[in-house]
Design a protein around this motif. Structure first.
Motif, PDB file in Angstrom:
ATOM      1  N   ILE A 119       3.029   3.739  -7.234  1.00 16.76           N
ATOM      2  CA  ILE A 119       2.246   3.489  -6.009  1.00 16.76           C
ATOM      3  C   ILE A 119       0.794   3.734  -6.399  1.00 16.76           C
ATOM      4  N   VAL A 120       0.131   2.665  -6.811  1.00 18.20           N
ATOM      5  CA  VAL A 120      -1.168   2.770  -7.490  1.00 18.20           C
ATOM      6  C   VAL A 120      -2.233   3.484  -6.643  1.00 18.20           C
ATOM      7  N   GLY A 121      -2.282   3.210  -5.351  1.00 15.17           N
ATOM      8  CA  GLY A 121      -3.315   3.814  -4.484  1.00 15.17           C
ATOM      9  C   GLY A 121      -3.135   5.312  -4.291  1.00 15.17           C
ATOM     10  N   GLY A 122      -1.903   5.786  -4.477  1.00 17.83           N
ATOM     11  CA  GLY A 122      -1.619   7.220  -4.420  1.00 17.83           C
ATOM     12  C   GLY A 122      -1.976   7.896  -3.106  1.00 17.83           C
ATOM     13  N   ALA A 123      -2.028   9.215  -3.183  1.00 18.33           N
ATOM     14  CA  ALA A 123      -2.253  10.040  -1.992  1.00 18.33           C
ATOM     15  C   ALA A 123      -3.562   9.708  -1.282  1.00 18.33           C
ATOM     16  N   GLN A 124      -4.573   9.345  -2.054  1.00 21.24           N
ATOM     17  CA  GLN A 124      -5.885   9.058  -1.460  1.00 21.24           C
ATOM     18  C   GLN A 124      -5.828   7.837  -0.540  1.00 21.24           C
ATOM     19  N   GLU A 125      -5.018   6.843  -0.933  1.00 17.76           N
ATOM     20  CA  GLU A 125      -4.898   5.622  -0.132  1.00 17.76           C
ATOM     21  C   GLU A 125      -4.224   5.901   1.213  1.00 17.76           C
ATOM     22  N   ALA A 126      -3.384   6.949   1.244  1.00 14.48           N
ATOM     23  CA  ALA A 126      -2.673   7.308   2.479  1.00 14.48           C
ATOM     24  C   ALA A 126      -3.649   7.613   3.614  1.00 14.48           C
ATOM     25  N   LEU A 127      -4.858   8.058   3.265  1.00 17.10           N
ATOM     26  CA  LEU A 127      -5.850   8.412   4.291  1.00 17.10           C
ATOM     27  C   LEU A 127      -6.413   7.183   5.013  1.00 17.10           C
ATOM     28  N   ASP A 128      -6.152   5.994   4.476  1.00 18.52           N
ATOM     29  CA  ASP A 128      -6.584   4.756   5.139  1.00 18.52           C
ATOM     30  C   ASP A 128      -5.402   4.004   5.746  1.00 18.52           C
ATOM     31  N   ALA A 129      -4.217   4.656   5.748  1.00 17.39           N
ATOM     32  CA  ALA A 129      -3.008   3.978   6.229  1.00 17.39           C
ATOM     33  C   ALA A 129      -2.918   4.043   7.750  1.00 17.39           C
ATOM     34  N   ARG A 130      -3.133   2.912   8.380  1.00 16.86           N
ATOM     35  CA  ARG A 130      -2.961   2.808   9.834  1.00 16.86           C
ATOM     36  C   ARG A 130      -2.661   1.359  10.173  1.00 16.86           C
ATOM     37  N   PRO A 131      -2.026   1.083  11.308  1.00 18.93           N
ATOM     38  CA  PRO A 131      -1.689  -0.306  11.640  1.00 18.93           C
ATOM     39  C   PRO A 131      -2.890  -1.239  11.541  1.00 18.93           C
ATOM     40  N   PRO A 135       0.841  -1.208   0.000  1.00 17.97           N
ATOM     41  CA  PRO A 135       0.000   0.000   0.000  1.00 17.97           C
ATOM     42  C   PRO A 135       0.876   1.258   0.000  1.00 17.97           C
ATOM     43  N   HIS A 136       0.235   2.417  -0.118  1.00 16.77           N
ATOM     44  CA  HIS A 136       0.975   3.678  -0.134  1.00 16.77           C
ATOM     45  C   HIS A 136       1.604   3.936   1.234  1.00 16.77           C
ATOM     46  N   GLY A 137       0.858   3.605   2.305  1.00 19.18           N
ATOM     47  CA  GLY A 137       1.323   3.958   3.647  1.00 19.18           C
ATOM     48  C   GLY A 137       1.198   5.461   3.827  1.00 19.18           C
ATOM     49  N   VAL A 138       1.622   5.972   4.976  1.00 21.90           N
ATOM     50  CA  VAL A 138       1.508   7.411   5.218  1.00 21.90           C
ATOM     51  C   VAL A 138       2.509   8.189   4.360  1.00 21.90           C
ATOM     52  N   LEU A 139       3.769   7.739   4.353  1.00 23.08           N
ATOM     53  CA  LEU A 139       4.805   8.483   3.626  1.00 23.08           C
ATOM     54  C   LEU A 139       5.502   7.663   2.540  1.00 23.08           C
ATOM     55  N   ALA A 140       4.940   6.520   2.186  1.00 27.64           N
ATOM     56  CA  ALA A 140       5.534   5.633   1.163  1.00 27.64           C
ATOM     57  C   ALA A 140       7.006   5.334   1.462  1.00 27.64           C
ATOM     58  N   ALA A 141       7.312   5.100   2.738  1.00 31.15           N
ATOM     59  CA  ALA A 141       8.696   4.879   3.173  1.00 31.15           C
ATOM     60  C   ALA A 141       9.314   3.658   2.500  1.00 31.15           C
ATOM     61  N   GLY A 142       8.546   2.559   2.413  1.00 29.06           N
ATOM     62  CA  GLY A 142       9.063   1.325   1.823  1.00 29.06           C
ATOM     63  C   GLY A 142       9.422   1.506   0.358  1.00 29.06           C
ATOM     64  N   ALA A 143       8.561   2.206  -0.372  1.00 30.32           N
ATOM     65  CA  ALA A 143       8.803   2.428  -1.803  1.00 30.32           C
ATOM     66  C   ALA A 143      10.081   3.248  -1.990  1.00 30.32           C
ATOM     67  N   PHE A 144      10.230   4.306  -1.192  1.00 29.20           N
ATOM     68  CA  PHE A 144      11.413   5.164  -1.320  1.00 29.20           C
ATOM     69  C   PHE A 144      12.691   4.403  -0.967  1.00 29.20           C
ATOM     70  N   LEU A 145      12.676   3.695   0.168  1.00 28.74           N
ATOM     71  CA  LEU A 145      13.886   2.996   0.619  1.00 28.74           C
ATOM     72  C   LEU A 145      14.293   1.878  -0.339  1.00 28.74           C
ATOM     73  N   ASN A 146      13.304   1.148  -0.855  1.00 28.29           N
ATOM     74  CA  ASN A 146      13.608   0.011  -1.729  1.00 28.29           C
ATOM     75  C   ASN A 146      14.008   0.408  -3.140  1.00 28.29           C
ATOM     76  N   PHE A 147      13.329   1.424  -3.706  1.00 27.10           N
ATOM     77  CA  PHE A 147      13.540   1.749  -5.111  1.00 27.10           C
ATOM     78  C   PHE A 147      14.387   2.989  -5.365  1.00 27.10           C
ATOM     79  N   CYS A 148      14.671   3.775  -4.309  1.00 30.15           N
ATOM     80  CA  CYS A 148      15.460   5.003  -4.525  1.00 30.15           C
ATOM     81  C   CYS A 148      16.772   4.986  -3.769  1.00 30.15           C
ATOM     82  N   THR A 149      16.985   3.969  -2.941  1.00 28.71           N
ATOM     83  CA  THR A 149      18.245   3.868  -2.199  1.00 28.71           C
ATOM     84  C   THR A 149      18.732   2.420  -2.273  1.00 28.71           C
ATOM     85  N   GLU A 150      19.907   2.201  -1.747  1.00 34.40           N
ATOM     86  CA  GLU A 150      20.453   0.839  -1.707  1.00 34.40           C
ATOM     87  C   GLU A 150      20.260   0.218  -0.316  1.00 34.40           C
TER      88      GLU A 150
END
Length: 244
Positions: free
Chosen positions: A94-106, A19-34
């Motif tokens: 990140i297909v769900g985008g910003a709108q999906e972030a509003l449902d991001a919670r544990p 999912p997008h999550g609140v800040l898309a941390a996983g996407a950034f760490l996995n695809f933009c860093t090593e």
């Protein structure tokens, strides 16, 4: 980051990240860093993550995000990456985008995906294999203020998102020296599982029916990926992905 299949560096790929999550941390760490060793796991593949075009209008910040391989989320940028003839490019959306972030919670496994088909159409037009990816723990690193559909907070957030393109989840987690409140993410693991590529037949003008068919196949593969790996990441047996 965990792979379930090899990716051929002579080919381009389109990865749907959820999912997008609140800040898309996983996407950034996995695809933009090593941070998770992307280049070792997928040798010969260059990742590009799509990000809201709005952020590319900010001087200096624009250069910073571009240095990490981020590209604006518009069709032209996506096509530019996917039609590179030498292959070896991975475009993550990140297909769900910003709108999906509003449902991001544990504990939330709600994905905004039922009517999001633009990325599928793009894959068909370029004949690019689609790869589903699910990030376990993405929604667990922050808490979010309750904003059920129909609440005044949700209405304001939705209104702001329509105006600015950015959703504003009211999130909180821990502080630097205390664990009760702050904006530092909780120390919880995020593990992104990358599925196997779904071959796509190239067609310049796919019909609605053809797009729906591939979209349904994608949903099935994503669900299967989630069900197969969820026990490893302590997701209860009776929890399944919910597509809205």
């Amino acid at each position: 980051l965990m792979k379930t299949a090899e990716l051929d560096p002579r080919q381009n790929y389109l990865v749907g990240f959820h999912p997008h999550g609140v800040l898309a941390a996983g996407a950034f760490l996995n695809f933009c860093t090593e941070a998770s060793g992307f280049s070792t796991l997928f040798p010969g593949i260059t990742p590009h993550l799509m990000m809201l075009s709005l952020w590319f209008r900010i001087p200096f910040f624009r250069d910073y995000v571009m240095s990490g391989g981020l590209i604006p989320s518009d069709k032209e940028s996506a096509s530019y990456v996917l039609q590179k003839p030498e292959g070896g490019n991975l475009l993550a959306i990140i297909v769900g985008g910003a709108q999906e972030a509003l449902d991001a919670r544990p504990g939330s496994f709600i994905l905004l995906l039922k009517n999001r088909k633009g990325f599928v159409r793009l894959a068909i037009q370029h004949g690019t294999p689609l790869v589903p990816a699910f990030s376990f723990g993405e929604n667990d690193v922050f808490d979010q203020v309750k904003n059920p559909k129909g609440s005044w907070l949700r209405r304001i957030q939705h209104w702001l998102q329509q105006i600015m393109g950015v959703s504003l989840p009211l999130f909180h987690a821990r502080g630097i020296f205390q664990y009760s409140f702050g904006l530092i993410p909780y120390r919880r693991p995020i593990c992104t599982v990358v599925g196997k590529p779904i071959p796509v037949q190239k067609k310049h003008r796919p019909s609605e029916e053809e797009v729906d068919q591939v979209h349904q196949k994608y949903l099935n593969e994503l669900s299967e990926l989630f069900e197969k790996h969820k026990a490893k990441y302590n997701v209860p047996e009776d929890i399944h992905l919910e597509f809205i």
